[in-house]
Design an enzyme around this catalytic site. Sequence first.
Site, short mmCIF file in Angstrom:
data_model
loop_
_atom_site.label_atom_id
_atom_site.label_comp_id
_atom_site.label_asym_id
_atom_site.label_seq_id
_atom_site.Cartn_x
_atom_site.Cartn_y
_atom_site.Cartn_z
N CYS A 121 1.05 -1.47 -0.39
CA CYS A 121 0.05 -0.38 -0.35
C CYS A 121 0.39 0.82 -0.78
O CYS A 121 0.43 2.00 -0.21
CB CYS A 121 -1.04 0.03 1.24
SG CYS A 121 -1.69 -1.16 1.62
N HIS A 414 -9.99 2.76 -0.91
CA HIS A 414 -8.24 3.00 -1.02
C HIS A 414 -7.64 1.65 -2.18
O HIS A 414 -7.47 0.23 -1.89
CB HIS A 414 -7.72 1.76 0.35
CG HIS A 414 -5.79 1.52 0.32
ND1 HIS A 414 -5.64 2.35 -0.54
CD2 HIS A 414 -6.10 0.30 1.03
CE1 HIS A 414 -4.54 1.42 0.64
NE2 HIS A 414 -4.61 0.29 1.23
N CYS A 445 0.33 3.16 5.87
CA CYS A 445 0.93 2.07 6.31
C CYS A 445 1.14 1.24 4.96
O CYS A 445 0.56 1.11 3.91
CB CYS A 445 0.10 1.56 7.00
SG CYS A 445 -2.06 1.23 7.18
C1 LIG Z 1 -2.26 -1.26 4.64
C2 LIG Z 1 -3.57 -1.26 4.15
O1 LIG Z 1 -4.53 0.21 3.55
S1 LIG Z 1 -4.39 -2.63 4.92
C3 LIG Z 1 -6.10 -2.38 4.12
C4 LIG Z 1 -6.40 -2.79 2.84
N1 LIG Z 1 -7.29 -3.06 2.43
C5 LIG Z 1 -8.22 -4.52 3.35
O2 LIG Z 1 -7.72 -5.44 3.84
C6 LIG Z 1 -9.89 -3.93 2.70
C7 LIG Z 1 -10.70 -4.13 3.97
N2 LIG Z 1 -11.82 -3.93 3.61
C8 LIG Z 1 -12.66 -5.38 3.81
O3 LIG Z 1 -12.73 -7.03 3.40
C9 LIG Z 1 -13.68 -5.64 2.90
O4 LIG Z 1 -14.68 -4.09 2.91
C10 LIG Z 1 -15.37 -5.80 3.99
C11 LIG Z 1 -15.30 -6.75 4.52
C12 LIG Z 1 -14.25 -4.55 5.31
C13 LIG Z 1 -16.35 -5.56 3.95
O5 LIG Z 1 -16.69 -5.32 3.17
P1 LIG Z 1 -18.61 -5.80 2.39
O6 LIG Z 1 -19.05 -7.01 4.00
O7 LIG Z 1 -18.47 -6.54 1.53
O8 LIG Z 1 -18.55 -4.15 3.09
P2 LIG Z 1 -20.05 -3.70 2.47
O9 LIG Z 1 -19.93 -2.91 1.56
O10 LIG Z 1 -21.48 -4.91 1.85
O11 LIG Z 1 -20.48 -3.65 3.74
C14 LIG Z 1 -21.25 -3.92 4.22
C15 LIG Z 1 -22.90 -3.24 4.92
O12 LIG Z 1 -22.03 -1.94 5.65
C16 LIG Z 1 -22.71 -0.91 4.55
N3 LIG Z 1 -21.70 0.30 5.09
C17 LIG Z 1 -20.45 0.38 4.73
N4 LIG Z 1 -20.22 1.14 5.01
C18 LIG Z 1 -21.01 2.28 5.11
C19 LIG Z 1 -20.93 3.50 5.67
N5 LIG Z 1 -19.84 4.41 6.02
N6 LIG Z 1 -22.20 3.95 6.22
C20 LIG Z 1 -23.11 2.99 7.07
N7 LIG Z 1 -23.31 2.12 6.13
C21 LIG Z 1 -22.14 1.63 5.67
C22 LIG Z 1 -23.44 -1.23 3.36
O13 LIG Z 1 -23.93 -0.90 3.22
C23 LIG Z 1 -23.90 -2.63 3.66
O14 LIG Z 1 -25.03 -3.09 4.70
P3 LIG Z 1 -26.14 -4.03 4.27
O15 LIG Z 1 -25.89 -5.08 4.47
O16 LIG Z 1 -27.22 -3.32 4.70
O17 LIG Z 1 -25.82 -3.64 2.35
#
Ligand SMILES: CC(=O)SCCNC(=O)CCNC(=O)[C@H](O)C(C)(C)COP(=O)(O)OP(=O)(O)OC[C@H]1O[C@@H](n2cnc3c(N)ncnc32)[C@H](O)[C@@H]1OP(=O)(O)O
Length: 459
Positions: A121, A414, A445
């Site tokens: 990242c 991201h 990070c």
């Molecule tokens: C060095 C680095 O940067 S490390 C980081 C690297 N990145 C990662 O590891 C990615 C991490 N993220 C993920 O793996 C995924 O996004 C997860 C597991 C967190 C979530 O995945 P999903 O469950 O598919 O997310 P999804 O978009 O469907 O959101 C789940 C629910 O939260 C809700 N939601 C998400 N964000 C918001 C928000 N800001 N406000 C309100 N509701 C929200 C969605 O509407 C959804 O609701 P629903 O189930 O009623 O439709």
Amino acid sequence: MTEKTSPTSANISAAPQDSPRIASGQPAIAGGEVRQAVIIGGNRTPFARSHGAYAQATNKDLLTSALNGLIARFGLQGERIGEVAAGAVIKHSKDFNLTRESVLGTSLDPATPAHEVQIACATGMEAIGGLANKIRLGQLDSAIGGGVDSISDAPIVFNDAARAVLMELNRARTTQDRIKAVLKFRPGHLAPEAPGTEEPRTGLSMGEHQARTTHQWGITRQAQDELALASHHHLAAAYDRGFFDDLVTPFGTLTRDNNLRADTTLEKLGKLKPAFGRDLGDEATMTAGNSTPLTDGASTVLLGSEEWAAERGLPVLADFVDFETGAVDFVDGKEGLLMAPAYALSRLLQRQGLSLQDFDYYEIHEAFAGTVLSTLKAWEDEDFCRDQLGLDAPLGAIDRSKLNVNGSSLAAGHPFAATGGRITATLATMLHEKGPGSLGLISVCAAGGQGIVAIVRGR
Ligand SMILES: CC(=O)SCCNC(=O)CCNC(=O)[C@H](O)C(C)(C)COP(=O)(O)OP(=O)(O)OC[C@H]1O[C@@H](n2cnc3c(N)ncnc32)[C@H](O)[C@@H]1OP(=O)(O)O
């Protein structure tokens, strides 16, 4: 006018006189002069939640688009740029030099060299920092740094057993050998391997690693949701006041990052179920709302020497002053996977003779809200700063009103390698608005227990 400093007195930061907060008098790079590496501007695609708006786009499409936007913005058609460096964290092996292939798809002079960089990242930061150093040393007069990632374009590969059979088939010289190899295929060989966010050495996803760190540092759900809410509100406000008009060009049907939820509330965020830290039971606090989503997008940043920019009448927003890479031992759980910037920062501050409070803006990549809050808490923590950083006193607290003021990754999304370019261009623009000598700190990070911190100074 380019400031040149003598090899005996130059500091790598080559601080101009109007910026006394940057230390001077540190050793020069032996045998060479250093000069300013300036940030002229950036361009990125709007970021899109994966498997959505950019489902049909490849890494190459996205990076080419971000480059084309930059070329159009700064009139670089036909220019031979000194070097282009960019990378992707998740990419196809057929894209062996994705950056060069993307450059060849633009109107830049094909004599523009291009190479890939990869430090998860922090890829965009490493690309930009490395190019800035070459500009400082006079090896380059102009450069473009950046990154791209498309989870929608993730390569799906055969598993090891299937690859062994396919290699045998490839090596077979006789029909009999080919039949022998083909007969070794089993249904299980069809199970593909897709890249994930798991750390190879622990098997834990980045979210699971961060859930442990978040818990260890005692970061509350409320604090994480508040940070996420602020990110969405700040990003929405920045778009509304036209801040991104010079930084983001449409791609496909998108004109804004489509993860942005201007209407989200603490109440909505508070209702989301934990997404990580399942072994923490009721104490799990990390949700889809306070974690970054998987995202597609690309970013680019134009850098140059002062003379190169002046010759073309290009604006100069900021200096890319200095950067530092850190790494931590996360495998045996001694330290949090995403805590490396907390370590790198004290070395950078020491080198530049600065304190954590000397900055006008802080851009701390919101991998997860818990990452930002754990990092800030570590810098305030006496034991951590003494035992891990070897400091007499904690680095201290920052003024939170200066943190990610135009939104960050929780709202924008991201696309791993593209985040460094997004942050650098955003910060350079903010510092230029703030005025000459203003200072900004970047912290990103990265997977693998690494991270980069950097200092940018406004013009
Ligand atoms: C060095 C680095 O940067 S490390 C980081 C690297 N990145 C990662 O590891 C990615 C991490 N993220 C993920 O793996 C995924 O996004 C997860 C597991 C967190 C979530 O995945 P999903 O469950 O598919 O997310 P999804 O978009 O469907 O959101 C789940 C629910 O939260 C809700 N939601 C998400 N964000 C918001 C928000 N800001 N406000 C309100 N509701 C929200 C969605 O509407 C959804 O609701 P629903 O189930 O009623 O439709």
